[in-house]
Design a protein around this motif. Structure first.
Motif, PDB file in Angstrom:
ATOM      1  N   ALA A  76      31.593  14.958 -56.437  1.00 25.60           N
ATOM      2  CA  ALA A  76      31.076  14.048 -57.463  1.00 25.60           C
ATOM      3  C   ALA A  76      32.005  12.854 -57.658  1.00 25.60           C
ATOM      4  CB  ALA A  76      30.927  14.793 -58.792  1.00 25.60           C
ATOM      5  N   SER A  77      31.475  11.818 -58.312  1.00 29.31           N
ATOM      6  CA  SER A  77      32.315  10.763 -58.876  1.00 29.31           C
ATOM      7  C   SER A  77      32.838  11.277 -60.216  1.00 29.31           C
ATOM      8  CB  SER A  77      31.501   9.487 -59.092  1.00 29.31           C
ATOM      9  OG  SER A  77      31.052   8.963 -57.861  1.00 29.31           O
ATOM     10  N   ASN A  78      34.134  11.165 -60.432  1.00 31.30           N
ATOM     11  CA  ASN A  78      34.748  11.797 -61.595  1.00 31.30           C
ATOM     12  C   ASN A  78      35.386  10.779 -62.525  1.00 31.30           C
ATOM     13  OD1 ASN A  78      34.769  14.947 -61.177  1.00 31.30           O
ATOM     14  ND2 ASN A  78      35.078  14.009 -59.162  1.00 31.30           N
ATOM     15  N   VAL A  79      34.942  10.819 -63.766  1.00 31.66           N
ATOM     16  CA  VAL A  79      35.424   9.920 -64.811  1.00 31.66           C
ATOM     17  C   VAL A  79      36.116  10.765 -65.873  1.00 31.66           C
ATOM     18  CG1 VAL A  79      34.757   8.222 -66.549  1.00 31.66           C
ATOM     19  CG2 VAL A  79      33.571   8.286 -64.336  1.00 31.66           C
ATOM     20  N   PHE A  80      37.244  10.284 -66.383  1.00 29.63           N
ATOM     21  CA  PHE A  80      38.072  11.049 -67.309  1.00 29.63           C
ATOM     22  C   PHE A  80      38.347  10.247 -68.575  1.00 29.63           C
ATOM     23  CE2 PHE A  80      38.902  12.333 -63.004  1.00 29.63           C
ATOM     24  CZ  PHE A  80      38.992  13.713 -63.058  1.00 29.63           C
ATOM     25  N   ASP A  81      38.745  10.948 -69.642  1.00 27.96           N
ATOM     26  CA  ASP A  81      39.275  10.216 -70.785  1.00 27.96           C
ATOM     27  C   ASP A  81      40.705   9.787 -70.489  1.00 27.96           C
ATOM     28  OD1 ASP A  81      40.376  12.794 -70.977  1.00 27.96           O
ATOM     29  OD2 ASP A  81      39.949  13.027 -73.122  1.00 27.96           O
ATOM     30  N   ASP A  82      41.483  10.679 -69.869  1.00 27.38           N
ATOM     31  CA  ASP A  82      42.850  10.388 -69.455  1.00 27.38           C
ATOM     32  C   ASP A  82      43.144  11.281 -68.255  1.00 27.38           C
ATOM     33  OD1 ASP A  82      45.850  11.018 -69.416  1.00 27.38           O
ATOM     34  OD2 ASP A  82      45.797   9.363 -70.857  1.00 27.38           O
ATOM     35  N   VAL A  83      43.430  10.691 -67.128  1.00 26.51           N
ATOM     36  CA  VAL A  83      43.561  11.460 -65.890  1.00 26.51           C
ATOM     37  C   VAL A  83      44.697  12.462 -65.977  1.00 26.51           C
ATOM     38  CG1 VAL A  83      43.998  11.329 -63.412  1.00 26.51           C
ATOM     39  CG2 VAL A  83      42.538   9.609 -64.509  1.00 26.51           C
ATOM     40  N   GLU A  84      45.873  12.027 -66.430  1.00 28.53           N
ATOM     41  CA  GLU A  84      47.029  12.915 -66.466  1.00 28.53           C
ATOM     42  C   GLU A  84      46.780  14.129 -67.346  1.00 28.53           C
ATOM     43  OE1 GLU A  84      49.708  12.930 -64.676  1.00 28.53           O
ATOM     44  OE2 GLU A  84      49.137  11.102 -63.627  1.00 28.53           O
ATOM     45  N   HIS A  85      46.158  13.905 -68.492  1.00 28.27           N
ATOM     46  CA  HIS A  85      45.912  15.017 -69.411  1.00 28.27           C
ATOM     47  C   HIS A  85      44.962  16.036 -68.806  1.00 28.27           C
ATOM     48  CE1 HIS A  85      47.957  13.963 -73.213  1.00 28.27           C
ATOM     49  NE2 HIS A  85      47.901  12.742 -72.713  1.00 28.27           N
ATOM     50  N   CYS A  86      43.987  15.575 -68.037  1.00 28.54           N
ATOM     51  CA  CYS A  86      42.986  16.488 -67.480  1.00 28.54           C
ATOM     52  C   CYS A  86      43.521  17.322 -66.325  1.00 28.54           C
ATOM     53  CB  CYS A  86      41.755  15.709 -67.025  1.00 28.54           C
ATOM     54  SG  CYS A  86      40.683  15.213 -68.386  1.00 28.54           S
ATOM     55  N   MET A  87      44.606  16.887 -65.725  1.00 24.21           N
ATOM     56  CA  MET A  87      45.160  17.611 -64.579  1.00 24.21           C
ATOM     57  C   MET A  87      46.175  18.654 -65.028  1.00 24.21           C
ATOM     58  SD  MET A  87      43.494  16.293 -62.118  1.00 24.21           S
ATOM     59  CE  MET A  87      42.553  14.803 -61.783  1.00 24.21           C
ATOM     60  N   LYS A  88      45.779  19.460 -65.988  1.00 24.60           N
ATOM     61  CA  LYS A  88      46.647  20.497 -66.539  1.00 24.60           C
ATOM     62  C   LYS A  88      45.811  21.703 -66.929  1.00 24.60           C
ATOM     63  CE  LYS A  88      50.120  17.323 -68.490  1.00 24.60           C
ATOM     64  NZ  LYS A  88      49.509  16.054 -68.026  1.00 24.60           N
ATOM     65  N   ALA A  89      46.495  22.812 -67.148  1.00 20.50           N
ATOM     66  CA  ALA A  89      45.902  23.996 -67.791  1.00 20.50           C
ATOM     67  C   ALA A  89      44.721  24.572 -67.020  1.00 20.50           C
ATOM     68  CB  ALA A  89      45.499  23.677 -69.228  1.00 20.50           C
ATOM     69  N   ASN A  90      44.727  24.396 -65.693  1.00 18.62           N
ATOM     70  CA  ASN A  90      43.671  24.959 -64.840  1.00 18.62           C
ATOM     71  C   ASN A  90      42.269  24.536 -65.259  1.00 18.62           C
ATOM     72  OD1 ASN A  90      45.361  26.279 -63.006  1.00 18.62           O
ATOM     73  ND2 ASN A  90      45.528  28.088 -64.320  1.00 18.62           N
ATOM     74  N   THR A  91      42.133  23.288 -65.678  1.00 21.04           N
ATOM     75  CA  THR A  91      40.798  22.736 -65.833  1.00 21.04           C
ATOM     76  C   THR A  91      40.168  22.624 -64.440  1.00 21.04           C
ATOM     77  OG1 THR A  91      41.561  20.461 -65.553  1.00 21.04           O
ATOM     78  CG2 THR A  91      41.553  21.356 -67.799  1.00 21.04           C
ATOM     79  N   SER A  92      38.873  22.400 -64.385  1.00 17.42           N
ATOM     80  CA  SER A  92      38.218  22.247 -63.086  1.00 17.42           C
ATOM     81  C   SER A  92      38.824  21.093 -62.274  1.00 17.42           C
ATOM     82  CB  SER A  92      36.714  22.052 -63.280  1.00 17.42           C
ATOM     83  OG  SER A  92      36.134  23.228 -63.817  1.00 17.42           O
ATOM     84  N   PRO A  93      39.074  19.916 -62.877  1.00 16.39           N
ATOM     85  CA  PRO A  93      39.752  18.865 -62.103  1.00 16.39           C
ATOM     86  C   PRO A  93      41.150  19.271 -61.645  1.00 16.39           C
ATOM     87  CG  PRO A  93      38.649  17.924 -64.006  1.00 16.39           C
ATOM     88  CD  PRO A  93      38.609  19.407 -64.182  1.00 16.39           C
ATOM     89  N   HIS A  94      41.874  20.002 -62.480  1.00 17.46           N
ATOM     90  CA  HIS A  94      43.208  20.470 -62.096  1.00 17.46           C
ATOM     91  C   HIS A  94      43.118  21.415 -60.894  1.00 17.46           C
ATOM     92  CE1 HIS A  94      47.154  22.692 -63.288  1.00 17.46           C
ATOM     93  NE2 HIS A  94      47.384  21.748 -62.405  1.00 17.46           N
ATOM     94  N   LEU A  95      42.114  22.300 -60.904  1.00 18.02           N
ATOM     95  CA  LEU A  95      41.916  23.194 -59.762  1.00 18.02           C
ATOM     96  C   LEU A  95      41.575  22.403 -58.504  1.00 18.02           C
ATOM     97  CD1 LEU A  95      39.872  26.095 -61.424  1.00 18.02           C
ATOM     98  CD2 LEU A  95      42.322  26.055 -60.899  1.00 18.02           C
ATOM     99  N   ALA A  96      40.788  21.341 -58.666  1.00 21.15           N
ATOM    100  CA  ALA A  96      40.452  20.490 -57.518  1.00 21.15           C
ATOM    101  C   ALA A  96      41.691  19.790 -56.981  1.00 21.15           C
ATOM    102  CB  ALA A  96      39.399  19.468 -57.923  1.00 21.15           C
ATOM    103  N   GLU A  97      42.568  19.350 -57.869  1.00 24.34           N
ATOM    104  CA  GLU A  97      43.815  18.726 -57.429  1.00 24.34           C
ATOM    105  C   GLU A  97      44.679  19.734 -56.686  1.00 24.34           C
ATOM    106  OE1 GLU A  97      47.375  16.075 -59.419  1.00 24.34           O
ATOM    107  OE2 GLU A  97      46.719  17.891 -60.463  1.00 24.34           O
TER     108      GLU A  97
END
Length: 333
Positions: free
Chosen positions: A242-263
Motif C-alpha cells: 500500500a501507499s502509507n501515510v502517517f501522523d508521524d513516521v518515527e512514532h509509528c515505527m515502534k511498539a510492534n505496530t504493523s508499520p514497525h513490523l514492516a520495517e
C-alpha cells in the motif's frame, strides 16, 4: 499565576460534543504546526505489567507552541479486559502546564479527549485521502467500541459518510449497538456483518480494535482506503502493498505496530509515502494504483490542543472547578 482547575468528564463531553467542527479544525492545524516544527512530542512511555501482558498505562508528554503555548502530559490506561465487565477499556487524565512558569494550571478527564482526537484525526485523514468524497461507497468499521462510535460521529461532522456503513465486531451485541447508534442517532444507513471478509472488501475500512497481533493478511485493492487506527491489525505484507501515510513516521515505527513490523521485515522504510500534514499542505501526493493506509500513532500534542480548548471553553462557561490554594508555597522565601 497559581490558579488550578479541574474539568470533569461531563463538562469535557459537553464541550467536545457541541464543537466537533472546531475540534476537526484544531486537529488539522495541530498536524500542520507539528510538521512546521512548532511542537515537542517525545516518545510515549509504556508502563506494563508482567501478570497482565495485554494491559498498559501510557504517559504522553508534549509541548505545543503556535497559539497554544502549553506543555502537558496525558496519562492513559488501556485494560482490554474491562470490556468483559461492560466498562470502557480506557481511562485517562490530562495535565496542562503553563509554558512561562511550568506550573500546572488544570487537570482534565481525558478519555473523551483522547477518543475525540483519535476520531477527528481519522476524519481529517478520510477527507484528505479520498478527496472525491464518499457518495456511492461502502465503509466498514471493524471494532465497535467507544473509539468507533466517536470516529463515526466525526466522520459525519466532516462530511465523510458513505452510502452504507458495515459494522463488524467479534461481540455481536457491541456491533449491533454501533449499528443502532449509526441508524437512530446519526441517521445513517448501517448494518452488521459477522463476516470479516465482507467488511474488508469495503471501499473504506476503519480499524478500531484491541488486536495485539495482525490478523489481516490479504492486501487491499487499489482504490481502497484503510484507517489503521488500532495499528496492529495488518500483516506487514498488507502495509508493503500500500501507499502509507502517517501522523508521524518515527512514532509509528515502534511498539510492534504493523508499520514497525514492516520495517523490521524489510530493513527499511521505502513503503513510507509521507505524513498527513504533508498531504494537507500539498507537499505529499498519494500515488494512484495502490490502496492507501493511514496509520496514526496518536500524538500527545493533539490531546494538548484539545485539552487547552476544552479548558478555555469550560472556564468561559463557568464550568471549570477552581481549586483554591492548590499550591502550598507561592513565594520562594
Amino acid at each position: 499565576m497559581f490558579e488550578f482547575d479541574l474539568v470533569a468528564g461531563p463538562v469535557v463531553h459537553e464541550v467536545l460534543a457541541g464543537n466537533r467542527h472546531a475540534v476537526l479544525d484544531l486537529v488539522r492545524q495541530t498536524y500542520l504546526a507539528h510538521e512546521a516544527g512548532e511542537s515537542v512530542n517525545p516518545d510515549s512511555y509504556f508502563l506494563r505489567f508482567p501478570e497482565k501482558p495485554d494491559a498498559r498505562i501510557i504517559a504522553l508528554p508534549s509541548f505545543l507552541g503556535s497559539d497554544v503555548q502549553l506543555a502537558g502530559i496525558k496519562w492513559i490506561s488501556s485494560f482490554p479486559s474491562n470490556t468483559e465487565r461492560s466498562i470502557p477499556r480506557a481511562s485517562a487524565l490530562l495535565i496542562l502546564n503553563d509554558y512561562e512558569t511550568g506550573y500546572p494550571i488544570a487537570c482534565l478527564e481525558a478519555a473523551q479527549i483522547s477518543a475525540a482526537r483519535t476520531a477527528a484525526s481519522a476524519a481529517v485523514a478520510a477527507a484528505a485521502l479520498r478527496p472525491g468524497g464518499y457518495r456511492g461507497t461502502r465503509m466498514a468499521v471493524i471494532g465497535a467500541g467507544i473509539i468507533a462510535r466517536n470516529v463515526c460521529e466525526y466522520l459525519k461532522a466532516a462530511g465523510c459518510t458513505p452510502d452504507v456503513f458495515l459494522v463488524h465486531d467479534l461481540q455481536a451485541d457491541a456491533g449491533h449497538a454501533l449499528v443502532g447508534h449509526l441508524n437512530d442517532v446519526l441517521g445513517e444507513n448501517a448494518e452488521f456483518t459477522a463476516d470479516l471478509d465482507t467488511a474488508l472488501a469495503a471501499d473504506t475500512v476503519v480499524f478500531t480494535t484491541t488486536a495485539g497481533t495482525p490478523y489481516v493478511h490479504t492486501p487491499f485493492k487499489p482504490g481502497q482506503l484503510a484507517l489503521n487506527l488500532s495499528l496492529r491489525d495488518l500483516d506487514p505484507e498488507v502495509i508493503l502493498a500500500a501507499s502509507n501515510v502517517f501522523d508521524d513516521v518515527e512514532h509509528c515505527m515502534k511498539a510492534n505496530t504493523s508499520p514497525h513490523l514492516a520495517e523490521q521485515a524489510t530493513g527499511g522504510r521505502k513503503f513510507v509515502t509521507g505524513t498527513l500534514a504533508g498531504v494537507l499542505n500539498g507537499e505529499v501526493t498519494v500515488p494512484d494504483g495502490q490502496p492507501v493506509v493511514f496509520s496514526p500513532f496518536g500524538l500527545g500534542i493533539l490531546d494538548l490542543a484539545l485539552g487547552a480548548y476544552v479548558h478555555q471553553q469550560a472556564r468561559a462557561a463557568g464550568k471549570a472547578l477552581a481549586v483554591p490554594d492548590f499550591f502550598a508555597e507561592t513565594q520562594r522565601w
